[in-house]
Design a protein around this motif. Structure first.
Motif, PDB file in Angstrom:
ATOM      1  N   VAL A  83      -6.036 -15.025  -2.328  1.00 47.77           N
ATOM      2  CA  VAL A  83      -5.329 -14.449  -1.178  1.00 47.77           C
ATOM      3  C   VAL A  83      -5.575 -12.943  -1.183  1.00 47.77           C
ATOM      4  CG1 VAL A  83      -3.095 -14.164  -0.033  1.00 47.77           C
ATOM      5  CG2 VAL A  83      -3.510 -16.180  -1.481  1.00 47.77           C
ATOM      6  N   VAL A  84      -6.022 -12.394  -0.051  1.00 48.90           N
ATOM      7  CA  VAL A  84      -6.174 -10.936   0.081  1.00 48.90           C
ATOM      8  C   VAL A  84      -5.066 -10.451   1.001  1.00 48.90           C
ATOM      9  CG1 VAL A  84      -7.667  -9.057   0.880  1.00 48.90           C
ATOM     10  CG2 VAL A  84      -8.678 -11.092  -0.201  1.00 48.90           C
ATOM     11  N   THR A  85      -4.334  -9.426   0.568  1.00 49.22           N
ATOM     12  CA  THR A  85      -3.342  -8.840   1.466  1.00 49.22           C
ATOM     13  C   THR A  85      -3.876  -7.508   1.984  1.00 49.22           C
ATOM     14  OG1 THR A  85      -2.090  -7.629  -0.224  1.00 49.22           O
ATOM     15  CG2 THR A  85      -1.467  -9.924   0.147  1.00 49.22           C
ATOM     16  N   ILE A  86      -3.622  -7.255   3.261  1.00 50.74           N
ATOM     17  CA  ILE A  86      -4.043  -6.016   3.902  1.00 50.74           C
ATOM     18  C   ILE A  86      -2.811  -5.403   4.554  1.00 50.74           C
ATOM     19  CG2 ILE A  86      -5.487  -4.982   5.704  1.00 50.74           C
ATOM     20  CD1 ILE A  86      -7.465  -7.305   5.327  1.00 50.74           C
ATOM     21  N   PHE A  87      -2.329  -4.311   3.973  1.00 42.60           N
ATOM     22  CA  PHE A  87      -1.091  -3.718   4.492  1.00 42.60           C
ATOM     23  C   PHE A  87      -1.038  -2.253   4.076  1.00 42.60           C
ATOM     24  CE2 PHE A  87       3.579  -2.853   3.868  1.00 42.60           C
ATOM     25  CZ  PHE A  87       3.896  -2.819   5.215  1.00 42.60           C
ATOM     26  N   VAL A  88      -0.997  -1.364   5.061  1.00 43.62           N
ATOM     27  CA  VAL A  88      -0.834   0.061   4.755  1.00 43.62           C
ATOM     28  C   VAL A  88       0.667   0.288   4.604  1.00 43.62           C
ATOM     29  CG1 VAL A  88      -1.393   2.424   5.445  1.00 43.62           C
ATOM     30  CG2 VAL A  88      -2.895   0.556   6.144  1.00 43.62           C
ATOM     31  N   ASN A  89       1.084   0.453   3.359  1.00 42.11           N
ATOM     32  CA  ASN A  89       2.504   0.451   3.010  1.00 42.11           C
ATOM     33  C   ASN A  89       3.145   1.819   3.254  1.00 42.11           C
ATOM     34  OD1 ASN A  89       4.981  -0.126   1.767  1.00 42.11           O
ATOM     35  ND2 ASN A  89       4.187   0.499  -0.252  1.00 42.11           N
ATOM     36  N   PRO A  90       3.958   1.950   4.319  1.00 36.55           N
ATOM     37  CA  PRO A  90       4.498   3.285   4.625  1.00 36.55           C
ATOM     38  C   PRO A  90       5.350   3.842   3.481  1.00 36.55           C
ATOM     39  CG  PRO A  90       5.596   1.571   5.944  1.00 36.55           C
ATOM     40  CD  PRO A  90       4.448   0.912   5.236  1.00 36.55           C
ATOM     41  N   LEU A  91       5.932   2.935   2.695  1.00 40.58           N
ATOM     42  CA  LEU A  91       6.865   3.354   1.641  1.00 40.58           C
ATOM     43  C   LEU A  91       6.201   4.186   0.540  1.00 40.58           C
ATOM     44  CD1 LEU A  91       9.802   2.439   1.752  1.00 40.58           C
ATOM     45  CD2 LEU A  91       9.289   0.739  -0.014  1.00 40.58           C
ATOM     46  N   GLN A  92       4.876   4.074   0.393  1.00 43.19           N
ATOM     47  CA  GLN A  92       4.229   4.791  -0.702  1.00 43.19           C
ATOM     48  C   GLN A  92       3.547   6.082  -0.260  1.00 43.19           C
ATOM     49  OE1 GLN A  92       1.683   1.266  -1.552  1.00 43.19           O
ATOM     50  NE2 GLN A  92       0.055   2.755  -1.897  1.00 43.19           N
ATOM     51  N   PHE A  93       3.778   6.470   1.013  1.00 44.73           N
ATOM     52  CA  PHE A  93       3.225   7.732   1.520  1.00 44.73           C
ATOM     53  C   PHE A  93       4.347   8.762   1.619  1.00 44.73           C
ATOM     54  CE2 PHE A  93       0.073   4.719   2.783  1.00 44.73           C
ATOM     55  CZ  PHE A  93      -1.121   5.410   2.937  1.00 44.73           C
ATOM     56  N   GLY A  94       4.058   9.979   1.181  1.00 44.58           N
ATOM     57  CA  GLY A  94       5.021  11.067   1.342  1.00 44.58           C
ATOM     58  C   GLY A  94       5.024  11.555   2.779  1.00 44.58           C
ATOM     59  N   PRO A  95       6.035  12.369   3.158  1.00 43.54           N
ATOM     60  CA  PRO A  95       6.158  12.833   4.546  1.00 43.54           C
ATOM     61  C   PRO A  95       4.954  13.652   5.006  1.00 43.54           C
ATOM     62  CG  PRO A  95       7.848  13.841   3.117  1.00 43.54           C
ATOM     63  CD  PRO A  95       7.143  12.793   2.307  1.00 43.54           C
ATOM     64  N   ASN A  96       4.284  14.357   4.093  1.00 39.20           N
ATOM     65  CA  ASN A  96       3.125  15.175   4.509  1.00 39.20           C
ATOM     66  C   ASN A  96       1.802  14.540   4.124  1.00 39.20           C
ATOM     67  OD1 ASN A  96       4.784  17.209   5.589  1.00 39.20           O
ATOM     68  ND2 ASN A  96       5.226  17.872   3.490  1.00 39.20           N
ATOM     69  N   GLU A  97       1.823  13.234   3.871  1.00 38.63           N
ATOM     70  CA  GLU A  97       0.583  12.570   3.486  1.00 38.63           C
ATOM     71  C   GLU A  97      -0.069  11.881   4.693  1.00 38.63           C
ATOM     72  OE1 GLU A  97       1.707  12.075  -1.228  1.00 38.63           O
ATOM     73  OE2 GLU A  97       1.341  10.254  -0.052  1.00 38.63           O
ATOM     74  N   ASP A  98      -1.119  11.081   4.402  1.00 37.20           N
ATOM     75  CA  ASP A  98      -1.996  10.636   5.494  1.00 37.20           C
ATOM     76  C   ASP A  98      -1.710   9.228   6.022  1.00 37.20           C
ATOM     77  OD1 ASP A  98      -2.810   9.442   3.180  1.00 37.20           O
ATOM     78  OD2 ASP A  98      -4.918   9.982   3.317  1.00 37.20           O
ATOM     79  N   PHE A  99      -0.422   8.813   6.051  1.00 35.05           N
ATOM     80  CA  PHE A  99      -0.116   7.454   6.536  1.00 35.05           C
ATOM     81  C   PHE A  99      -0.645   7.215   7.950  1.00 35.05           C
ATOM     82  CE2 PHE A  99       2.700   4.584   8.957  1.00 35.05           C
ATOM     83  CZ  PHE A  99       2.387   3.407   8.306  1.00 35.05           C
ATOM     84  N   GLU A 100      -0.394   8.177   8.842  1.00 38.18           N
ATOM     85  CA  GLU A 100      -0.793   7.966  10.248  1.00 38.18           C
ATOM     86  C   GLU A 100      -2.310   7.886  10.391  1.00 38.18           C
ATOM     87  OE1 GLU A 100       1.213   7.168  12.527  1.00 38.18           O
ATOM     88  OE2 GLU A 100       3.097   7.662  11.517  1.00 38.18           O
ATOM     89  N   LYS A 101      -3.006   8.734   9.638  1.00 39.28           N
ATOM     90  CA  LYS A 101      -4.464   8.771   9.849  1.00 39.28           C
ATOM     91  C   LYS A 101      -5.219   7.870   8.879  1.00 39.28           C
ATOM     92  CE  LYS A 101      -6.466  12.532   7.166  1.00 39.28           C
ATOM     93  NZ  LYS A 101      -7.289  13.690   7.097  1.00 39.28           N
ATOM     94  N   TYR A 102      -4.499   7.132   8.013  1.00 34.58           N
ATOM     95  CA  TYR A 102      -5.172   6.232   7.071  1.00 34.58           C
ATOM     96  C   TYR A 102      -6.045   5.250   7.866  1.00 34.58           C
ATOM     97  CZ  TYR A 102      -6.037   3.817   2.722  1.00 34.58           C
ATOM     98  OH  TYR A 102      -6.666   3.293   1.624  1.00 34.58           O
ATOM     99  N   HIS A 119       5.891   8.004  -4.531  1.00 36.54           N
ATOM    100  CA  HIS A 119       4.711   7.160  -4.297  1.00 36.54           C
ATOM    101  C   HIS A 119       4.770   5.863  -5.112  1.00 36.54           C
ATOM    102  CE1 HIS A 119       0.618   5.753  -3.998  1.00 36.54           C
ATOM    103  NE2 HIS A 119       0.414   5.939  -5.285  1.00 36.54           N
ATOM    104  N   PHE A 120       5.036   5.995  -6.409  1.00 34.47           N
ATOM    105  CA  PHE A 120       4.980   4.800  -7.249  1.00 34.47           C
ATOM    106  C   PHE A 120       6.173   3.866  -7.010  1.00 34.47           C
ATOM    107  CE2 PHE A 120       2.029   7.331 -10.093  1.00 34.47           C
ATOM    108  CZ  PHE A 120       0.909   6.597  -9.729  1.00 34.47           C
ATOM    109  N   ALA A 121       7.321   4.423  -6.660  1.00 33.05           N
ATOM    110  CA  ALA A 121       8.466   3.556  -6.317  1.00 33.05           C
ATOM    111  C   ALA A 121       8.097   2.708  -5.103  1.00 33.05           C
ATOM    112  CB  ALA A 121       9.698   4.409  -6.025  1.00 33.05           C
ATOM    113  N   GLY A 122       7.484   3.340  -4.112  1.00 34.49           N
ATOM    114  CA  GLY A 122       7.080   2.609  -2.904  1.00 34.49           C
ATOM    115  C   GLY A 122       5.996   1.593  -3.184  1.00 34.49           C
ATOM    116  N   MET A 123       5.047   1.978  -4.044  1.00 32.41           N
ATOM    117  CA  MET A 123       3.950   1.071  -4.381  1.00 32.41           C
ATOM    118  C   MET A 123       4.492  -0.146  -5.132  1.00 32.41           C
ATOM    119  SD  MET A 123       2.031   0.074  -7.155  1.00 32.41           S
ATOM    120  CE  MET A 123       2.238   1.321  -8.429  1.00 32.41           C
TER     121      MET A 123
END
Ligand code: AMP
Length: 282
Positions: A55-74, A128-132
């Protein structure tokens, strides 16, 4: 045939129907944030060697990105990612939405990564690691994984997940897979596509520094050689360069150790690491 599902109900139905003889050899999971490259594909290939049902999971996990990191542009490249999963023979792809993974909104209860999560990337990326770990634990349960494959590229992540399954007795086997690199040494990363040609040239200093460091056996010489390479490359803004034990603990006098680096090249944050064999001077 690779089945693609997007909700947890569809995932459960697909797992219920997983062929028994295949399921008997164990469900394996490869977790990704998509924008798949050959590093991800290597995880799927290694998983396929021992499990018929990957099983491959594909999910950009918002919980592991900081407020000034690249979640939106990932980068998000689902159509190509599904092609890669098909080509590698994954049985099932789970590509959920944020609401499906966090139906109650952002969770108020999350994993505590402990002291191992406070050093290196944990110091630079608070939360980051708590979210991951929170999403990894969820996905291990949702996919009913018996074994999960993670890249050594994210060495601290691999160490934390290995620790979590032991400490919380999750009953899942964690397997680490060596880093896949470009011919010139650059570790494959979904974020490499953000690098301009000039930045890519600068980014090569990371793997070169690790390689030069690994040619030495004395801890001071390892660090000096690696620092020299990094200091000669003005395009690299070093976050950390650290030598640790093989499990990120204290540096031993002799034997296996790990050399890890994190740096910004332009606006892109890159990490890399290699095993080191320390040799006591005689
Ligand atoms: P990511 O999509 O970046 O969250 O990565 C998903 C999984 O692929 C993680 O287990 C990563 O450690 C692994 N991975 C990423 N890049 C590489 C690489 N160059 N070689 C091996 N594994 C990798």
């Amino acid at each position: 045939m690779t089945q693609v599902v997007h909700t947890r109900d569809e995932l459960a139905a697909a797992l219920d129907k997983a062929p028994l003889d295949q399921a008997a050899s164990g469900i394996a999971v490869v977790m990704t944030m998509g924008a798949l490259h050959d590093g991800h594909r290597e995880l799927i290939r290694v998983a396929r060697q021992s499990s018929a049902f990957v099983v491959v999971t594909i999910f950009v996990n918002p919980l592991q990105f900081g407020p000034n990191e690249d979640f939106e542009k990932y980068p998000r490249t689902l159509a190509e990612d599904l092609e890669a999963c098909r080509a590698e023979g994954a049985a099932l792809v789970f590509a959920p939405s944020r609401d499906d993974v966090y139906p109650g909104g952002p969770p108020s209860i999350t994993m505590n990564p402990g002291p191992l999560g406070a050093i290196l990337d944990g110091a630079s990326r608070p939360g980051h690691f708590a979210g991951m770990l929170t999403v990894v634990e969820k996905l291990l349960r949702l996919t009913r994984a018996e074994v999960a494959y993670f890249g050594e590229k994210d060495f601290q992540q691999l160490a934390l997940i290995s620790r979590m399954v032991v400490d919380l007795e999750l009953g899942v086997r964690i397997v680490g897979v060596p880093t896949v690199r470009e011919k010139d040494g650059l570790a494959l990363s979904s974020r490499n596509r953000f690098l301009s040609p000039e930045e890519r040239r600068s980014a090569l200093a990371l793997s070169r520094a690790l390689r030069e460091g690994a040619a030495h056996g004395d801890p001071e010489a390892v660090l000096a050689a690696a620092h020299k390479i990094l200091s000669e490359e003005p395009g690299v803004r070093l976050d950390y360069l650290e030598l640790t034990g093989p499990d990120l603990g204290a540096v031993p006098d002799d034997g296996p150790a790990r050399l890890l680096v994190a740096a910004k090249v332009g606006t892109t944050r890159l990490i890399d690491n290699v095993p080191i064999a320390l040799r006591k001077a005689v």
